[in-house]
Design an enzyme around this catalytic site. Structure first.
Site, mmCIF file in Angstrom:
data_model
loop_
_atom_site.group_PDB
_atom_site.id
_atom_site.type_symbol
_atom_site.label_atom_id
_atom_site.label_comp_id
_atom_site.label_asym_id
_atom_site.label_seq_id
_atom_site.Cartn_x
_atom_site.Cartn_y
_atom_site.Cartn_z
ATOM 1 N N LYS A 107 8.437 10.203 23.165
ATOM 2 C CA LYS A 107 8.005 10.387 21.781
ATOM 3 C C LYS A 107 7.183 11.657 21.698
ATOM 4 O O LYS A 107 6.631 12.105 22.700
ATOM 5 C CB LYS A 107 7.143 9.196 21.328
ATOM 6 N N GLY A 219 7.927 -1.054 1.671
ATOM 7 C CA GLY A 219 8.337 0.323 1.993
ATOM 8 C C GLY A 219 9.613 0.690 1.273
ATOM 9 O O GLY A 219 10.585 -0.088 1.261
ATOM 10 N N GLY A 221 11.065 3.898 1.678
ATOM 11 C CA GLY A 221 11.430 5.198 2.261
ATOM 12 C C GLY A 221 12.827 5.143 2.849
ATOM 13 O O GLY A 221 13.709 4.439 2.350
ATOM 14 N N ASN A 222 12.976 5.897 3.938
ATOM 15 C CA ASN A 222 14.250 5.969 4.621
ATOM 16 C C ASN A 222 14.753 4.604 5.075
ATOM 17 O O ASN A 222 15.905 4.246 4.827
ATOM 18 C CB ASN A 222 14.037 6.816 5.877
ATOM 19 N N ALA A 223 13.856 3.871 5.723
ATOM 20 C CA ALA A 223 14.251 2.570 6.269
ATOM 21 C C ALA A 223 14.378 1.532 5.139
ATOM 22 O O ALA A 223 15.441 0.937 4.954
ATOM 23 C CB ALA A 223 13.227 2.130 7.315
ATOM 24 N N GLY A 224 13.309 1.336 4.376
ATOM 25 C CA GLY A 224 13.284 0.300 3.335
ATOM 26 C C GLY A 224 14.252 0.573 2.191
ATOM 27 O O GLY A 224 14.893 -0.342 1.671
HETATM 28 P P1 NAD Z 1 9.322 7.040 5.141
HETATM 29 O O1 NAD Z 1 8.185 8.001 5.215
HETATM 30 O O2 NAD Z 1 10.650 7.505 4.667
HETATM 31 O O3 NAD Z 1 8.921 5.777 4.225
HETATM 32 C C1 NAD Z 1 7.730 5.067 4.366
HETATM 33 C C2 NAD Z 1 7.552 4.210 3.128
HETATM 34 O O4 NAD Z 1 6.365 3.408 3.293
HETATM 35 C C3 NAD Z 1 7.346 5.005 1.834
HETATM 36 O O5 NAD Z 1 8.055 4.385 0.803
HETATM 37 C C4 NAD Z 1 5.834 4.859 1.591
HETATM 38 O O6 NAD Z 1 5.488 4.964 0.223
HETATM 39 C C5 NAD Z 1 5.633 3.455 2.094
HETATM 40 N N1 NAD Z 1 4.204 3.163 2.340
HETATM 41 C C6 NAD Z 1 3.236 3.965 2.826
HETATM 42 N N2 NAD Z 1 2.059 3.314 2.811
HETATM 43 C C7 NAD Z 1 2.304 2.081 2.315
HETATM 44 C C8 NAD Z 1 1.499 0.949 2.063
HETATM 45 N N3 NAD Z 1 0.201 0.946 2.303
HETATM 46 N N4 NAD Z 1 2.094 -0.149 1.577
HETATM 47 C C9 NAD Z 1 3.422 -0.171 1.295
HETATM 48 N N5 NAD Z 1 4.229 0.865 1.502
HETATM 49 C C10 NAD Z 1 3.677 1.977 2.010
HETATM 50 O O7 NAD Z 1 9.419 6.420 6.617
HETATM 51 P P2 NAD Z 1 10.657 5.630 7.233
HETATM 52 O O8 NAD Z 1 11.515 6.569 8.005
HETATM 53 O O9 NAD Z 1 11.256 4.730 6.213
HETATM 54 O O10 NAD Z 1 9.873 4.752 8.337
HETATM 55 C C11 NAD Z 1 9.216 3.527 8.002
HETATM 56 C C12 NAD Z 1 8.989 2.748 9.286
HETATM 57 O O11 NAD Z 1 10.237 2.522 9.917
HETATM 58 C C13 NAD Z 1 8.099 3.467 10.319
HETATM 59 O O12 NAD Z 1 7.372 2.490 11.037
HETATM 60 C C14 NAD Z 1 9.115 4.113 11.232
HETATM 61 O O13 NAD Z 1 8.598 4.391 12.528
HETATM 62 C C15 NAD Z 1 10.182 3.027 11.243
HETATM 63 N N6 NAD Z 1 11.487 3.518 11.690
HETATM 64 C C16 NAD Z 1 12.221 4.370 10.926
HETATM 65 C C17 NAD Z 1 13.430 4.838 11.394
HETATM 66 C C18 NAD Z 1 14.305 5.750 10.568
HETATM 67 O O14 NAD Z 1 15.413 6.055 11.030
HETATM 68 N N7 NAD Z 1 13.884 6.164 9.386
HETATM 69 C C19 NAD Z 1 13.889 4.432 12.659
HETATM 70 C C20 NAD Z 1 13.128 3.547 13.409
HETATM 71 C C21 NAD Z 1 11.918 3.097 12.913
#
Ligand code: NAD
Length: 421
Positions: A107, A219, A221-224
């Site tokens: 990482k 969430g 974002g990308n994942a949610g």
């Molecule tokens: P992102 O930055 O695209 O989205 C994060 C989301 O969380 C945003 O909608 C943000 O507004 C929300 N958020 C922030 N603070 C918050 C709070 N207090 N309460 C509720 N929502 C809140 O990030 P992502 O890529 O979606 O990653 C989210 C998680 O998934 C992380 O833990 C990341 O490590 C994990 N993850 C992502 C991937 C990927 O491919 N994107 C892969 C493995 C793990």
């Protein structure tokens, strides 16, 4: 107020210690696996738009490479720190091992505030970071990828800089690239898609009928965000979702398109007619079939786990459930599927990208998704089989411990075969 340990690296060590005890891991292997193999800290000078030079601190960690080159993302975040990077590198080790792909765990991260930087500054920083860690990465050594606040564009700059250092194109040095520079088809929603295969299998096992099942997602974002649409393909409805500005709830189910438009217009999810507002705390405690934390670490803790009403938890974020919450959910018999199983779709398709770059032979999105499905189902079954094996001996273990035992056993066996202990 909770007094439990929230340091991510200590949490990852505690989880490993618990698994080591259950599986009676050789003490020499356990000692090797409690710490990263190599940790690099770099100070990076970057020319900013005002003409001044600023120094940023960055990290890259190789947690374990017994099964192959280190693999793991790079985060840009103002609160980035070595403890988080080490924990995420450990979880990457278990993630790649559980998926049974030929990669180790790593990482990286840079302490910076990407939201306050323009594209030129971000490009300067990304290229300078690669020059600083250049001797530490490479397609046969360590293959980074995007993570929080790093994008496919940033991956393209990094690949380009590394190629310049090497004197020839080296597409396989980094994954999560745009498809124009040989990123993989299907990478954009692979994390959420992988999670949906786990959800489908887990729902069958726990006899949760996904038709009209109620799902809450933390969430957007990308994942949610991608998970929202995919959950609906299983016949379920998303009744609540939140982002950093708070959450929204609709008993009848939410509409993704309307929420995206509302967020674009106002920066918030709330404000749509007929949709109630709720806090993040309330979202976590809703009476739903499936709760999907997909935002931050340490969201379900000793302070709120007892109040959870969800029938199943699917950890799409990294580290959303603390060890104390883990124990409470286990006691309550709420199945909680761990991060390094649920969100492994991203690294699996990263592995496909690296394999395609290495062999210069490219796959269609359909091929990628079918291969992803095969690996996700295999990983899920390996966890369930391990739980069943322990149950036969009279021991009930959680899905997290099942996943740890499969993953740690493979890494320990590789280290043994190589003569490391
Ligand atoms: P992102 O930055 O695209 O989205 C994060 C989301 O969380 C945003 O909608 C943000 O507004 C929300 N958020 C922030 N603070 C918050 C709070 N207090 N309460 C509720 N929502 C809140 O990030 P992502 O890529 O979606 O990653 C989210 C998680 O998934 C992380 O833990 C990341 O490590 C994990 N993850 C992502 C991937 C990927 O491919 N994107 C892969 C493995 C793990």
């Amino acid at each position: 107020m909770t007094t439990e340990e929230l340091d991510p690296f200590k949490i990852s060590q505690e989880q490993l210690d618990t698994a080591a005890g259950i599986m009676k891991l050789d003490p020499a292997a356990h000692a090797l696996l409690r710490e990263p193999m190599q940790t690099l800290t770099v100070n990076i000078p970057v020319k900013m738009r005002d003409g001044k030079t600023r120094t940023f601190q960055g990290f890259r960690v190789h947690y374990n490479t017994a099964r192959g080159p280190a693999k793991g993302g790079i985060r840009y975040h103002p609160q980035e720190n070595i403890s988080t990077v080490k924990a995420l590198a450990a979880w990457m080790t278990w993630k790649c091992s559980l998926a049974d792909i030929p990669l180790g765990g790593g990482k990286g991260g840079v302490i910076c505030d990407p939201k306050s930087m323009n594209d030129e500054e971000l490009e300067n920083l990304s290229r300078a970071y690669v020059r600083s860690i250049g001797r530490f990465i490479g397609p046969k050594v360590d293959v980074p990828a995007p993570d929080v606040y790093t994008t496919p564009q940033i991956m393209a700059w990094m690949m380009d800089e590394y190629s310049k250092l090497e004197g020839h194109d080296e597409f396989g040095v980094i994954t999560g690239k745009p498809v124009e520079v040989w990123g993989s088809q299907g990478r954009f929603d692979s994390t959420a898609l992988g999670a949906m295969f786990v959800l489908r299998e887990a729902a069958k096992l726990h006899k949760i009928n996904m038709k009209n099942a109620k799902v809450a997602i933390q969430g957007f974002g990308n994942a949610g965000g991608f998970a929202f649409e995919l959950v609906k393909k299983l016949g379920a409805k998303v009744v609540a979702i939140s982002d950093s500005s708070g959450g929204v709830y609709s008993k009848a189910g939410l509409d993704y398109q309307k929420l995206s438009e509302q967020k674009k217009k106002t920066g918030e999810l709330s404000g749509i007619k007929g949709v109630e507002k709720l806090t993040n705390e309330e979202l976590l405690e809703l009476d739903v079939d499936v709760l999907i934390p997909a935002a931050l670490e340490n969201q379900i803790t000793g302070a709120n786990a007892d109040r959870l009403k969800a029938r199943m938890v699917l950890e799409l974020a990294n580290g959303p459930v603390t060890p104390e919450a883990d124990r409470i959910l286990f006691e309550k018999k709420v199945p909680d599927y761990p991060d390094f199983l649920v969100n492994s779709g991203g690294v699996i398709v990263s592995y496909f990208e690296w394999a395609q770059n290495t062999q210069n032979w490219y796959w269609t999105e359909d091929e990628v998704n079918k291969k992803l499905e095969g690996i996700m189902v295999r990983s899920f079954n390996s966890v369930i089989d391990t739980q069943a094996k322990f149950a036969k001996q009279g021991a009930r273990i959680s899905p997290r411990m099942g996943a740890y035992i499969v993953a740690v056993d493979r890494v320990a066996k590789a280290m043994k075969a190589r003569g490391w202990y």
